[in-house]
Design a protein around this motif. Structure first.
Motif, PDB file in Angstrom:
ATOM      1  N   LEU A  91       0.816  -1.105   0.065  1.00 52.57           N
ATOM      2  CA  LEU A  91      -0.032  -0.076  -0.099  1.00 52.57           C
ATOM      3  C   LEU A  91       0.840   1.237  -0.066  1.00 52.57           C
ATOM      4  O   LEU A  91       1.451   1.734   1.160  1.00 52.57           O
ATOM      5  CB  LEU A  91      -0.881  -0.023   1.273  1.00 52.57           C
ATOM      6  CG  LEU A  91      -2.050   0.783   1.198  1.00 52.57           C
ATOM      7  CD1 LEU A  91      -3.230   0.472  -0.041  1.00 52.57           C
ATOM      8  CD2 LEU A  91      -2.896   0.741   2.576  1.00 52.57           C
ATOM      9  N   PRO A  92       1.438   1.744  -1.291  1.00 57.17           N
ATOM     10  CA  PRO A  92       2.519   2.664  -1.323  1.00 57.17           C
ATOM     11  C   PRO A  92       1.966   4.032  -0.932  1.00 57.17           C
ATOM     12  O   PRO A  92       1.325   4.851  -1.690  1.00 57.17           O
ATOM     13  CB  PRO A  92       2.772   2.693  -2.638  1.00 57.17           C
ATOM     14  CG  PRO A  92       1.606   1.999  -3.485  1.00 57.17           C
ATOM     15  CD  PRO A  92       0.641   1.346  -2.400  1.00 57.17           C
ATOM     16  N   LEU A  93       1.985   4.271   0.605  1.00 56.64           N
ATOM     17  CA  LEU A  93       1.668   5.513   0.943  1.00 56.64           C
ATOM     18  C   LEU A  93       2.769   6.570   1.316  1.00 56.64           C
ATOM     19  O   LEU A  93       4.031   6.287   1.495  1.00 56.64           O
ATOM     20  CB  LEU A  93       0.794   5.325   2.385  1.00 56.64           C
ATOM     21  CG  LEU A  93      -0.094   4.293   2.291  1.00 56.64           C
ATOM     22  CD1 LEU A  93      -0.627   4.055   3.823  1.00 56.64           C
ATOM     23  CD2 LEU A  93      -1.319   5.173   1.407  1.00 56.64           C
ATOM     24  N   ILE A  94       2.584   7.786   1.046  1.00 53.58           N
ATOM     25  CA  ILE A  94       3.597   8.921   1.329  1.00 53.58           C
ATOM     26  C   ILE A  94       3.668   9.250   2.536  1.00 53.58           C
ATOM     27  O   ILE A  94       2.379   9.621   3.258  1.00 53.58           O
ATOM     28  CB  ILE A  94       3.466  10.125   0.407  1.00 53.58           C
ATOM     29  CG1 ILE A  94       3.253   9.738  -1.000  1.00 53.58           C
ATOM     30  CG2 ILE A  94       4.240  11.147   0.705  1.00 53.58           C
ATOM     31  CD1 ILE A  94       3.017  10.803  -2.269  1.00 53.58           C
ATOM     32  N   THR A  95       4.729   9.144   3.397  1.00 57.55           N
ATOM     33  CA  THR A  95       4.733   9.197   4.838  1.00 57.55           C
ATOM     34  C   THR A  95       5.803  10.260   5.089  1.00 57.55           C
ATOM     35  O   THR A  95       6.198  10.376   5.684  1.00 57.55           O
ATOM     36  CB  THR A  95       4.853   8.205   5.658  1.00 57.55           C
ATOM     37  OG1 THR A  95       6.436   7.644   5.254  1.00 57.55           O
ATOM     38  CG2 THR A  95       4.161   6.834   5.342  1.00 57.55           C
ATOM     39  N   GLY A  96       5.854  11.473   5.280  1.00 58.66           N
ATOM     40  CA  GLY A  96       6.747  12.432   5.938  1.00 58.66           C
ATOM     41  C   GLY A  96       7.150  13.299   4.785  1.00 58.66           C
ATOM     42  O   GLY A  96       6.590  13.596   3.782  1.00 58.66           O
ATOM     43  N   GLY A  97       8.027  14.312   5.008  1.00 58.60           N
ATOM     44  CA  GLY A  97       8.423  15.303   4.299  1.00 58.60           C
ATOM     45  C   GLY A  97       7.625  16.425   4.217  1.00 58.60           C
ATOM     46  O   GLY A  97       7.293  16.946   3.259  1.00 58.60           O
ATOM     47  N   GLY A  98       7.266  16.959   5.594  1.00 62.29           N
ATOM     48  CA  GLY A  98       6.865  18.281   5.691  1.00 62.29           C
ATOM     49  C   GLY A  98       5.393  18.609   5.092  1.00 62.29           C
ATOM     50  O   GLY A  98       4.763  18.110   4.258  1.00 62.29           O
ATOM     51  N   GLY A  99       4.807  19.097   6.123  1.00 62.29           N
ATOM     52  CA  GLY A  99       3.176  19.277   6.217  1.00 62.29           C
ATOM     53  C   GLY A  99       2.403  17.997   6.486  1.00 62.29           C
ATOM     54  O   GLY A  99       2.942  16.934   6.614  1.00 62.29           O
ATOM     55  N   GLY A 100       1.285  18.284   6.468  1.00 65.43           N
ATOM     56  CA  GLY A 100       0.260  16.999   6.826  1.00 65.43           C
ATOM     57  C   GLY A 100       0.552  16.728   8.533  1.00 65.43           C
ATOM     58  O   GLY A 100       1.310  17.251   9.120  1.00 65.43           O
ATOM     59  N   ASP A 101      -0.348  15.774   8.902  1.00 61.81           N
ATOM     60  CA  ASP A 101      -0.288  15.112  10.259  1.00 61.81           C
ATOM     61  C   ASP A 101       0.883  14.002  10.175  1.00 61.81           C
ATOM     62  O   ASP A 101       0.260  12.816   9.870  1.00 61.81           O
ATOM     63  CB  ASP A 101      -1.760  14.587  10.664  1.00 61.81           C
ATOM     64  CG  ASP A 101      -1.869  14.303  12.041  1.00 61.81           C
ATOM     65  OD1 ASP A 101      -0.665  14.281  12.608  1.00 61.81           O
ATOM     66  OD2 ASP A 101      -3.013  14.196  12.403  1.00 61.81           O
ATOM     67  N   THR A 102       1.904  14.474  10.531  1.00 59.74           N
ATOM     68  CA  THR A 102       3.043  13.444  10.702  1.00 59.74           C
ATOM     69  C   THR A 102       2.793  12.400  11.748  1.00 59.74           C
ATOM     70  O   THR A 102       3.036  11.214  11.515  1.00 59.74           O
ATOM     71  CB  THR A 102       4.397  13.985  10.919  1.00 59.74           C
ATOM     72  OG1 THR A 102       4.400  14.751  11.820  1.00 59.74           O
ATOM     73  CG2 THR A 102       4.878  15.101   9.652  1.00 59.74           C
ATOM     74  N   ALA A 103       2.272  12.634  12.642  1.00 60.07           N
ATOM     75  CA  ALA A 103       1.780  11.787  13.765  1.00 60.07           C
ATOM     76  C   ALA A 103       1.112  10.665  13.240  1.00 60.07           C
ATOM     77  O   ALA A 103       1.106   9.518  13.357  1.00 60.07           O
ATOM     78  CB  ALA A 103       1.465  12.540  14.874  1.00 60.07           C
ATOM     79  N   ALA A 104      -0.092  11.004  12.354  1.00 61.06           N
ATOM     80  CA  ALA A 104      -0.789   9.972  11.839  1.00 61.06           C
ATOM     81  C   ALA A 104      -0.263   9.255  10.788  1.00 61.06           C
ATOM     82  O   ALA A 104      -0.546   7.936  10.701  1.00 61.06           O
ATOM     83  CB  ALA A 104      -2.284  10.789  11.513  1.00 61.06           C
ATOM     84  N   ALA A 105       0.257  10.032   9.858  1.00 64.91           N
ATOM     85  CA  ALA A 105       1.314   9.133   8.820  1.00 64.91           C
ATOM     86  C   ALA A 105       2.352   8.244   9.590  1.00 64.91           C
ATOM     87  O   ALA A 105       2.355   7.176   8.657  1.00 64.91           O
ATOM     88  CB  ALA A 105       2.017  10.324   8.144  1.00 64.91           C
ATOM     89  N   ALA A 106       2.636   8.307  10.721  1.00 68.39           N
ATOM     90  CA  ALA A 106       3.574   7.403  11.200  1.00 68.39           C
ATOM     91  C   ALA A 106       2.735   6.101  11.339  1.00 68.39           C
ATOM     92  O   ALA A 106       3.437   4.990  11.649  1.00 68.39           O
ATOM     93  CB  ALA A 106       4.110   7.863  12.484  1.00 68.39           C
TER      94      ALA A 106
END
Length: 478
Positions: A211-226
């Motif tokens: 499931l190729p998700l973009i995770t990191g790199g400025g902006g967005g909710d990085t805690a949820a992305a983790a």
């Protein structure tokens, strides 16, 4: 299996038919960083093909509704051999009216939302019950998306995928990294999410599924992305991450929910002497079946033979094979509700025997007909006599006809089995019932004495059991 598109409102629906299937393919141009498989949609990525093979090998039967996106998943599911073992029906209710029809005529407050996806999945689950058979492991899947458009869509790009089954529901919300993918790329990711959710609902391991998700790199909710399951960092300027949120809810005890009035029926099928667990289908009544209502206290061989005979006779009359099940109502118009322990005891008889049972709160036949549309209800001669007596309808033939109007409107009818009359000793059948001419269509089928005769009742069995228990309590007496 051959794919047959059928118009449904302005949506698109697939059903399976004998033949062969070939994946639909379109030449598309992949955006920067998108999987190569997007540019060659006719070739399934190995991880997609592998997990779909395992879905098809599971016991799951599914109906899938997708709108606004995730539609590649339907083509993928149908492209892999064995789809007819899994996909009962797949539809794309794209237009407003088509989606409202899928939702039972209820227009959602917001078309792309977790609530709408959950409602679509619940509707798909009930459709699966109508199309599937007793003993099937059923799930309904619903997906609603708001993906990239040109010019660039205002607001978030979102996808919601929900699955509904007898054990509960799950809804996964995906907020996509805006501007990082083309429309096709976003649909590819939403489609992968649908396949993953369906696989996990089918008990399939998805550890090797990407499931190729973009995770990191400025902006967005990085805690949820983790909390996401995979990472595809951008090679260029930082981009906002994809955000994945997972919401699961167990259904709770189905019989307690029935007693509380939260659901209309609970079905048990499968099981058997081996001790295998029964499949439980909650609030998904199956139309067009043959049902034998009763209290089943206790279940006995006569019940089993009667249902089998009625199903055979009704199938012959219909010109196609019908399914049959027992129906136990836990609510009596005069005595109220059975208690939970007693309901469990009666249900256990059917699970141990591997017989299908639907538990309802429908004491009257009009109530049953409103729940189990187009059903054939099996009744004995004595019950049939009471059903056509005007005295139970205010001593008015006209009132009796009016009282049965909703029963007729639901497409239901009766199958009448003969019974031995205790007073005369005669075996009486449907031909001995004074059915008014205006109601003859509701009593189209009777079972002859040659077809079925078992002079046994649950009352007699209870009396024998009570007598045996009393004798055992007094060992000094014969």
């Amino acid at each position: 299996m051959r794919v047959l598109p059928r118009a449904q409102g302005a949506g698109l629906r697939w059903a399976s038919a004998p033949g062969s299937v070939r994946a639909a393919s379109h030449a598309v141009r992949a955006g920067p960083g998108e999987p190569k498989a997007v540019a060659q949609a006719q070739e399934l990525p190995p991880d997609v093909e592998s997990v779909i093979k395992r879905i098809h090998a599971s016991r799951t039967k599914a109906v899938v509704y997708a709108t606004g996106g995730a539609v590649q998943s339907i083509s993928w599911l149908l492209s892999v051999p064995g789809a007819s073992a899994t996909v009962l029906e797949a539809a794309v209710p794209y237009a407003r009216d088509s989606l409202v029809e899928v939702l039972g005529g209820k227009e959602p407050a917001q078309f792309c939302s977790a609530g709408t996806a959950a409602a679509m999945a619940e509707s798909a689950y009930r459709r699966a019950a109508a199309l599937g058979g007793f003993g099937d492991s059923l799930v309904g899947v619903g997906a609603t998306c708001a993906l990239a458009t040109f010019p660039l869509k205002r607001g978030e790009h979102r996808a919601y995928v929900a699955v509904h089954g007898g054990g509960g529901r799950r809804c996964v919300a995906l907020t996509l990294s805006k501007g990082s993918r083309s429309r096709v790329g976003e649909d590819d990711l939403a489609s992968r999410l649908l396949v993953k959710v369906l696989a996990e609902a089918s008990g399939v391991d998805t550890a090797d599924f990407q499931l190729p998700l973009i995770t990191g790199g400025g902006g967005g909710d990085t805690a949820a992305a983790a909390a996401t399951t995979a990472a595809t960092p951008s090679p260029s300027s930082p981009v906002p991450p994809d955000v994945l949120q997972d919401d699961c809810a167990a259904a709770g005890d189905p019989l307690q929910r029935l007693l509380a009035g939260e659901v209309r029926c609970v079905e048990y099928s499968g099981g058997g002497p081996s001790g295998a667990p029964a499949e439980v289908c909650v609030d998904a009544p199956r139309p067009g079946r043959v049902y034998l209502p009763g209290s089943f206290n206790p279940l006995h061989e006569g019940h089993k033979q009667l249902l089998a005979t009625a199903v055979a006779a009704a199938s012959a009359a219909a010109g196609r094979q019908l399914e049959g099940a027992f129906e136990l109502t836990v609510e009596n118009a005069d005595k109220g509700l059975l208690d939970l322990a007693e309901i469990r005891r009666r249900v256990a008889q059917f699970v141990a025997a591997g017989l299908p049972l639907v538990v309802t709160r429908a004491p009257r036949f009009n109530d049953k007909a409103g729940l189990l549309h187009a059903a054939r209800f099996v009744v004995g001669y004595d019950t049939a006599v009471r059903l056509v007596m005007p005295k139970y309808h205010g001593d008015s033939l006209m009132q009796m006809l009016l009282d049965y109007s909703s029963f007729r409107h639901s497409g239901c009818s009766f199958v009448v089995a003969g019974r031995r009359d205790g007073a005369s000793g005669r075996f009486l059948t449907l031909s001995d019932v004074a059915v008014p001419a205006q109601m003859a269509d509701l009593f189209p089928l009777g079972l002859s004495e040659a077809a079925f005769r078992v002079d046994l009742s649950s009352t007699e069995l209870r009396q024998r059991a009570a007598a045996a228990q009393a004798a055992a309590a007094q060992p000094g007496k014969a």
